[in-house]
Scaffold this active site. Structure first.
Site, short mmCIF file in Angstrom:
data_model
loop_
_atom_site.label_atom_id
_atom_site.label_comp_id
_atom_site.label_asym_id
_atom_site.label_seq_id
_atom_site.Cartn_x
_atom_site.Cartn_y
_atom_site.Cartn_z
N HIS B 35 0.84 -1.20 0.00
CA HIS B 35 0.00 0.00 0.00
C HIS B 35 0.88 1.26 0.00
CE1 HIS B 35 -3.32 -2.70 0.92
NE2 HIS B 35 -4.16 -1.71 0.80
N LYS B 95 -9.74 -10.22 6.15
CA LYS B 95 -10.44 -10.79 7.31
C LYS B 95 -10.55 -9.76 8.42
CE LYS B 95 -6.71 -12.95 10.03
NZ LYS B 95 -6.91 -12.49 11.43
#
Lengths: 273, 167
Positions: B35, B95
């Protein structure tokens, strides 16, 4: 390497392989019991993914989870096996072999520089816990970070015994979806600051198909939280609570909570002498 | 069960939290480091309609194969997601859910799919390795381009504020 230590290294490698690829029967049974009781459709779907995953890992001989953990080792040694550094070296050798053969994700790093050793060993790890026994036996307990990071210890007051279930439940509530529920909760009560944490981890090694009324009480309280499988909601957040106690100072009540994800792996192999 | 294939478009707006989806097509793994790298250097792939998977896989580089690839905790990327969505990303897989801030950032344009934590073998069985970007980040942090066939996910956060993780 001396043949006995070579056999010990092989046994460690085999126990890791077993732990990483096949879940113990009591854990798989607990997951099925929870699935059969589950009323939330999303949670049921998550359980179905878990069962499919376990089958694929077993059939293809690959790790159940990509977080193959930090390896915690428990050894029993008979009188005939001397306690020397060779014993520890053989355990580390078994871990290095398993890192290549299973394979394991290299997870061990220096705590400050974060440099990865590449072979899952390092200064002070693996933790090797040794007990006297009739046989030379290896137990491997791979511990993933998602659940380990959510663990807590509190030095409670002797007057707070009745608040232990509330404390354990609050640790699970704080953890929320992060430790990959449905979890197993190991609780260490008593001892000292350090031994309470050891009791909590050792509690996770015992089979989870039975609970005392005290353990069941805490488990029911956790399941009221509604976190559910993977935090998506549902009836089961906790498969089991396991407690291990030890005597403590009259002025102390250490309580440690070690959280374990649904993938509660362990492998046990006996070494021929 | 709904079937979707990437790149995704306005069909994501029809999804609701709790919908079960079989997802196919190309996806890209990205954890914290990837990222940061994308924010600094740009996308090494077309972000329009693309799907990001929060995952640090085990890859067998000799055999060019995904060995194990379960999701990592998405919350670590809470503050690194807006620029992704602004660039056209329409789906995230991970998750544990994401923050209320991300829930708002998803509104009207993208969804968060939850895939079962720990199910690394099941995930790998749905995957074919197609390439690697920013490989200098290493196995866990690099961007792996993966072709999915029917990964069973559930819509955790939809594009209308619906969030299964909120309680």
């Amino acid at each position: 390497m001396d043949p006995l230590y070579n056999r010990l290294a092989s046994a460690v490698e085999e126990a890791i392989h077993q732990a990483e690829t096949i879940l113990p029967p009591d854990v798989e049974e607990a997951l099925h019991t929870a699935y059969n009781k589950e009323t939330n459709p999303t949670a049921r779907g998550e359980f179905e993914n878990i069962f499919a995953n376990l089958q694929i890992a077993r059939e293809k001989n690959i790790p159940i989870c990509q977080d193959t953990g930090i390896l915690v080792i428990y050894l029993t040694i008979p009188e005939t096996v001397p306690l020397t550094t060779k014993l520890y070296d053989a355990v580390s050798e078994g871990i290095r072999r398993a890192t290549k053969s299973v394979p394991l994700r290299p997870n061990a790093v220096h705590p400050l520089t974060r440099k990865n050793s590449g072979d899952n060993t390092g200064a002070g790890i693996p933790a090797v816990h040794i007990l006297p026994g009739d046989t030379l036996q290896v137990t491997v307990f791979p511990k993933g970070a998602g659940s380990e990071n959510m663990s807590q210890i509190r030095m409670m007051l002797p007057s707070e015994i009745s608040k232990i279930p509330e404390f354990v439940t609050s640790v699970v509530k704080d953890a929320g979806s992060r430790p990959c529920p449905p979890i197993v909760v190991g609780v260490g009560i008593g001892g000292t600051f350090d031994s309470a944490a050891s009791f909590a981890k050792e509690a996770l090694l015992s089979p989870i198909n039975s609970m005392t009324s005290f353990e069941q009480e805490i488990c029911d309280s956790i399941n009221q939280l509604g976190i559910g499988v993977m935090g998506l909601g549902g009836d089961t957040t906790c498969l089991a609570v396991k407690v291990k106690e030890g005597a403590c100072h009259t002025a102390s009540l250490p309580v440690a909570v070690n959280i374990q994800c649904w993938c509660s792996r362990r492998g046990v192999v006996e070494v021929k002498l | 069960m709904i079937r979707l294939t990437t790149p995704l478009g306005d069909e994501v707006l029809d999804l609701r939290a709790g919908d079960r989806v079989l997802l196919s097509g190309t996806i890209y793994t990205a954890r914290d480091e990837a990222h940061l790298k994308i924010r600094e250097k740009g996308f090494p792939f077309d972000p329009k309609g693309a799907v990001i998977y929060h995952c640090g896989p085990v890859i067998d580089e000799a055999q060019n194969k995904v060995v194990a690839a379960g999701p990592t905790t998405s919350a670590r990327m809470n503050n690194l997601t807006k620029f992704m969505l602004d660039a056209g990303i329409r789906g995230l897989i991970g998750k544990g859910g994401m923050s209320a801030k991300v829930r708002e950032e998803l509104r009207g344009r993208a969804v968060y799919f939850a895939f079962t934590g720990g199910c690394a073998a099941l995930a790998a069985s749905c995957m074919e390795l197609a390439g690697c970007h920013y490989s200098e980040l290493g196995m866990a942090e690099g961007i792996w381009e993966i072709i999915l066939t029917d990964l069973p996910v559930v819509v955790g956060i939809d594009a209308h504020g619906g969030d299964l993780f909120e309680r």
